[in-house]
Write a protein that holds these residues in place. Structure first.
Motif, PDB file in Angstrom:
ATOM      1  N   ASN A 312     -14.568  -3.630  12.955  1.00  0.00           N
ATOM      2  CA  ASN A 312     -14.566  -2.194  13.665  1.00  0.00           C
ATOM      3  C   ASN A 312     -12.880  -1.531  13.213  1.00  0.00           C
ATOM      4  O   ASN A 312     -13.184  -0.130  12.872  1.00  0.00           O
ATOM      5  N   LEU A 313     -12.386  -1.772  13.919  1.00  0.00           N
ATOM      6  CA  LEU A 313     -10.963  -1.570  13.662  1.00  0.00           C
ATOM      7  C   LEU A 313      -9.960  -1.265  12.208  1.00  0.00           C
ATOM      8  O   LEU A 313      -9.576  -0.616  11.750  1.00  0.00           O
ATOM      9  N   HIS A 314     -10.655  -2.371  11.894  1.00  0.00           N
ATOM     10  CA  HIS A 314      -9.951  -2.690  10.222  1.00  0.00           C
ATOM     11  C   HIS A 314     -10.780  -1.759   9.134  1.00  0.00           C
ATOM     12  O   HIS A 314      -9.953  -0.984   9.236  1.00  0.00           O
ATOM     13  N   GLN A 315     -12.222  -1.412   9.809  1.00  0.00           N
ATOM     14  CA  GLN A 315     -12.566  -0.941   9.059  1.00  0.00           C
ATOM     15  C   GLN A 315     -12.517   0.817   9.342  1.00  0.00           C
ATOM     16  O   GLN A 315     -12.206   1.772   8.250  1.00  0.00           O
ATOM     17  N   LYS A 316     -12.065   1.457  10.266  1.00  0.00           N
ATOM     18  CA  LYS A 316     -11.713   2.404  10.323  1.00  0.00           C
ATOM     19  C   LYS A 316     -10.059   2.961   9.797  1.00  0.00           C
ATOM     20  O   LYS A 316     -10.046   3.750   9.832  1.00  0.00           O
ATOM     21  N   ASN A 317      -9.489   1.563  10.254  1.00  0.00           N
ATOM     22  CA  ASN A 317      -7.782   2.118   9.577  1.00  0.00           C
ATOM     23  C   ASN A 317      -8.092   1.502   8.253  1.00  0.00           C
ATOM     24  O   ASN A 317      -7.141   1.839   7.344  1.00  0.00           O
ATOM     25  N   ARG A 318      -8.803   2.080   7.211  1.00  0.00           N
ATOM     26  CA  ARG A 318      -9.181   1.224   5.681  1.00  0.00           C
ATOM     27  C   ARG A 318      -8.411   0.073   5.308  1.00  0.00           C
ATOM     28  O   ARG A 318      -8.291   0.741   4.699  1.00  0.00           O
ATOM     29  N   PHE A 319      -8.198  -0.797   6.514  1.00  0.00           N
ATOM     30  CA  PHE A 319      -7.418  -2.010   6.161  1.00  0.00           C
ATOM     31  C   PHE A 319      -8.177  -2.741   4.493  1.00  0.00           C
ATOM     32  O   PHE A 319      -9.004  -3.525   5.385  1.00  0.00           O
ATOM     33  N   SER A 320      -6.785  -3.164   4.037  1.00  0.00           N
ATOM     34  CA  SER A 320      -7.255  -4.234   2.833  1.00  0.00           C
ATOM     35  C   SER A 320      -5.833  -5.137   2.305  1.00  0.00           C
ATOM     36  O   SER A 320      -5.399  -4.552   2.608  1.00  0.00           O
ATOM     37  N   PHE A 321      -6.203  -6.104   1.814  1.00  0.00           N
ATOM     38  CA  PHE A 321      -5.010  -6.995   1.050  1.00  0.00           C
ATOM     39  C   PHE A 321      -4.605  -5.811   0.651  1.00  0.00           C
ATOM     40  O   PHE A 321      -3.948  -6.973  -0.243  1.00  0.00           O
ATOM     41  N   GLY A 322      -5.092  -4.722  -0.697  1.00  0.00           N
ATOM     42  CA  GLY A 322      -4.977  -4.606  -1.777  1.00  0.00           C
ATOM     43  C   GLY A 322      -3.449  -4.607  -1.410  1.00  0.00           C
ATOM     44  O   GLY A 322      -2.968  -5.224  -2.725  1.00  0.00           O
ATOM     45  N   PRO A 323      -3.073  -3.641  -0.940  1.00  0.00           N
ATOM     46  CA  PRO A 323      -1.280  -3.155  -1.103  1.00  0.00           C
ATOM     47  C   PRO A 323      -0.137  -4.691  -0.748  1.00  0.00           C
ATOM     48  O   PRO A 323       0.633  -4.258  -1.720  1.00  0.00           O
ATOM     49  N   ILE A 324      -1.001  -5.826   0.388  1.00  0.00           N
ATOM     50  CA  ILE A 324       0.465  -5.911   0.363  1.00  0.00           C
ATOM     51  C   ILE A 324      -0.051  -7.522  -1.137  1.00  0.00           C
ATOM     52  O   ILE A 324       1.346  -8.300  -1.313  1.00  0.00           O
ATOM     53  N   LEU A 325      -1.141  -7.612  -1.178  1.00  0.00           N
ATOM     54  CA  LEU A 325      -1.296  -8.827  -2.308  1.00  0.00           C
ATOM     55  C   LEU A 325      -0.421  -7.965  -3.501  1.00  0.00           C
ATOM     56  O   LEU A 325       0.321  -8.604  -4.623  1.00  0.00           O
ATOM     57  N   GLU A 326      -0.365  -6.941  -3.718  1.00  0.00           N
ATOM     58  CA  GLU A 326       0.415  -6.233  -4.811  1.00  0.00           C
ATOM     59  C   GLU A 326       1.934  -6.288  -4.626  1.00  0.00           C
ATOM     60  O   GLU A 326       2.701  -6.477  -5.494  1.00  0.00           O
ATOM     61  N   VAL A 327       1.988  -5.759  -3.165  1.00  0.00           N
ATOM     62  CA  VAL A 327       3.438  -6.565  -3.175  1.00  0.00           C
ATOM     63  C   VAL A 327       3.919  -7.596  -3.703  1.00  0.00           C
ATOM     64  O   VAL A 327       5.181  -8.190  -3.942  1.00  0.00           O
ATOM     65  N   ALA A 328       3.136  -9.009  -3.016  1.00  0.00           N
ATOM     66  CA  ALA A 328       3.667 -10.020  -3.397  1.00  0.00           C
ATOM     67  C   ALA A 328       3.838 -10.076  -4.599  1.00  0.00           C
ATOM     68  O   ALA A 328       4.697 -11.325  -5.290  1.00  0.00           O
ATOM     69  N   ILE A 329       2.275  -9.756  -5.431  1.00  0.00           N
ATOM     70  CA  ILE A 329       2.567 -10.738  -6.869  1.00  0.00           C
ATOM     71  C   ILE A 329       4.196  -9.838  -7.728  1.00  0.00           C
ATOM     72  O   ILE A 329       4.757 -10.515  -8.128  1.00  0.00           O
ATOM     73  N   LEU A 330       4.281  -8.271  -7.082  1.00  0.00           N
ATOM     74  CA  LEU A 330       5.286  -7.707  -7.874  1.00  0.00           C
ATOM     75  C   LEU A 330       6.862  -8.582  -7.709  1.00  0.00           C
ATOM     76  O   LEU A 330       7.809  -9.000  -8.273  1.00  0.00           O
ATOM     77  N   PHE A 331       6.526  -8.494  -6.651  1.00  0.00           N
ATOM     78  CA  PHE A 331       8.232  -8.562  -5.959  1.00  0.00           C
ATOM     79  C   PHE A 331       7.806 -10.505  -6.365  1.00  0.00           C
ATOM     80  O   PHE A 331       9.755 -11.170  -6.640  1.00  0.00           O
ATOM     81  N   VAL A 332       7.336 -11.283  -6.697  1.00  0.00           N
ATOM     82  CA  VAL A 332       7.516 -12.906  -6.864  1.00  0.00           C
ATOM     83  C   VAL A 332       8.163 -12.425  -8.548  1.00  0.00           C
ATOM     84  O   VAL A 332       9.218 -13.555  -8.791  1.00  0.00           O
ATOM     85  N   GLY A 333       7.587 -11.831  -8.970  1.00  0.00           N
ATOM     86  CA  GLY A 333       8.736 -11.204 -10.560  1.00  0.00           C
ATOM     87  C   GLY A 333       9.655 -11.259 -10.360  1.00  0.00           C
ATOM     88  O   GLY A 333      10.568 -11.164 -11.128  1.00  0.00           O
ATOM     89  N   ILE A 334       9.954  -9.955  -9.296  1.00  0.00           N
ATOM     90  CA  ILE A 334      11.303  -9.439  -9.156  1.00  0.00           C
ATOM     91  C   ILE A 334      12.491 -10.098  -8.723  1.00  0.00           C
ATOM     92  O   ILE A 334      13.574 -10.071  -9.420  1.00  0.00           O
ATOM     93  N   PHE A 335      12.144 -11.394  -7.616  1.00  0.00           N
ATOM     94  CA  PHE A 335      12.940 -12.645  -7.005  1.00  0.00           C
ATOM     95  C   PHE A 335      13.262 -13.276  -8.594  1.00  0.00           C
ATOM     96  O   PHE A 335      14.447 -13.222  -7.984  1.00  0.00           O
TER      97      PHE A 335
END
Length: 473
Positions: A312-335
């Protein structure tokens, strides 16, 4: 959410497996100077990568919003480049690419751990989204950034600010300044504040050395807070005139604050201890921990936080892995694509005439605006060591600082340029993209890549000119 979690876990697991398999590693005698041999066109994939990040969100927004399509672009830019480097420079290229893989894993695990753990802390209620309260929250975030890092502070501050300003019609500028202050400029005072400073700490910079940068930190952050307060007041006054009812009364509505998931603060502190212990070599005779130990600790703490945090805490924070997955994908290309750019700069940097503090400030800053600021810091630190005849090995920056005030001023310029100017674009520092993604998930229309740079060129660049005149002439 679980599908995204396991996708991210699989991505990180794959990288953890391949990084130690340095089948291309060779003795130093067998390696060539990549930077002197690489043709200039090898920088093209990196330039194209930056153009895709800048243009595709505008040209094809619905296509670009899917992480799968981002991964396609990353693969198209990075895989051919890797094959070209490995076929032409074999062992030397493999060694550099493996080092970059290890740096990427450490980088993304630190960001991911701080993102996941802070996502389990829920601030119930909200503050008033008035200019004064918003300014106070940003000031608190600036202080917090040097303690738990710019990523941790950004993740802790962005959601309460979103709730405080949810009734505001125009609020994108709030999160632009959050990126300026909390995600970048605030993290100057300790090695824990920003990855470049942490890497400097691992290279021998004393833990308390960055505290002497407080005048630069104070000037930049106070100036940004004043500018923000004036700007936010203007925007709210404009809304008062354009919208029916009292906007001030709307933003003044708030609920008492209460923190949930407080045990995650222990996990955040544990991340800080792991970083400090790895750099200081606790339990390893003062030598930095081997690759994989601190990374495993951070991954374990992130997993423990995720599974122990009530859903319920994750739900209240509207937590998802979308933002960190986006960062992980883009930065592997950048690195990957930035390898030729960094190698060429490292080998030919002296040809550019970078030999004074103000030049180091702007050179490291400009590259940190578009490259990840951590390897940029190391590249210019290596160039500075070369000017003083200090070999880049072991605790090289400790030896570099022994050359007196001139060396200290150059390192201060590199540190300030790398940290401050990471705010100049969305890709200058990992938290920048994360704040943007979270704000957009909450319905905030954030500026485009170029729109954001219009903010930074208007506000930050003149401020950095003042920093140059006062501290680095």
């Amino acid at each position: 959410m679980m599908r995204r979690f396991f996708t991210l876990a699989a991505l990180l697991g794959f990288l953890v497996v391949i990084a130690p398999l340095n089948c291309f590693a060779a003795e130093a005698a067998e390696q060539t100077s990549l930077g002197r041999e690489l043709p200039s066109f090898t920088v093209a994939p990196f330039a194209l990568m930056l153009l895709c990040i800048a243009i595709l969100p505008l040209a094809a927004p619905h296509w670009w919003e899917k992480n799968r399509n981002k991964a396609i672009v990353v693969a198209a830019m990075s895989i051919p480049l890797m094959l070209y480097l490995l076929s032409g420079w074999g062992h030397a290229a493999g060694h550099v690419l493996t080092e970059k893989a290890a740096e990427y894993i450490s980088f993304i695990l630190l960001l991911g751990a701080l993102y996941i753990i802070s996502g389990g802390i829920y601030v119930q209620g909200s503050l008033s989204g008035t200019p004064l309260v918003n300014t106070g929250m940003l000031a608190f975030g600036a202080l917090l950034a040097s303690v738990v890092g710019t990523t941790g502070a950004s993740m802790l501050m962005v959601r309460p600010m979103l709730r405080a300003n949810k009734s505001r019609q125009r609020q994108a500028h709030v999160y632009v300044f959050l990126i300026f202050i909390v995600s970048n400029c605030g993290g100057m005072l300790t090695p824990l504040g920003d990855p470049p400073l942490f890497l400097g700490f691992l290279q021998g910079v004393p833990f308390g050395w960055t505290l002497q940068l407080w005048p630069q930190w104070l000037l930049v952050n106070i100036a940004l807070l004043v500018i923000f307060n004036v700007w936010d007041q203007y925007v709210l006054d404009k809304e008062e005139k354009e919208r029916p009812g009292s906007q001030l009364e709307e933003v003044m509505k708030h609920e008492p604050l209460r923190l949930h998931g407080l045990f995650n603060i222990v996990f955040l502190l544990a991340i800080v201890v792991v970083i400090l212990a790895a750099g200081q070599g606790w339990g390893n005779d003062g030598k930095s921990w081997r690759f994989g130990i601190s990374e495993a600790c951070m991954a374990g703490l992130a997993l423990a936080s995720y599974f122990l945090t009530p859903k319920n805490l994750h739900q209240k924070n509207r937590f998802s892995f979308g933002p960190i997955l986006e960062v992980a994908i883009l930065f592997v290309g950048i690195f990957i694509t930035m390898v030729p750019a960094l190698e060429i700069l490292n080998a030919r940097g002296s040809e550019l005439g970078i030999n004074a503090p103000w030049k180091f400030f702007w050179a490291s800053g400009i590259l940190s605006s578009f490259l990840d600021n951590a390897p940029t810091y190391l590249t210019f630190a290596a160039a500075a060591c070369g000017q003083f005849g200090v070999p880049v090995e072991g605790r090289s920056l400790a030896e570099f600082l022994k050359h007196g005030p001139e060396a200290a001023k150059i390192l201060a310029a590199i540190s300030c340029g790398s940290v401050f100017m990471g705010a100049n674009s969305y890709i200058g520092n990992g938290p920048n993209f994360m704040v943007k993604a979270i704000a957009e998930e909450h319905g905030v229309k954030m500026p485009s890549f170029f729109g954001y740079m219009a903010y930074s060129c208007t506000i930050l660049v003149p401020l950095f000119v003042i920093v140059t005149l006062l501290f680095f002439r």
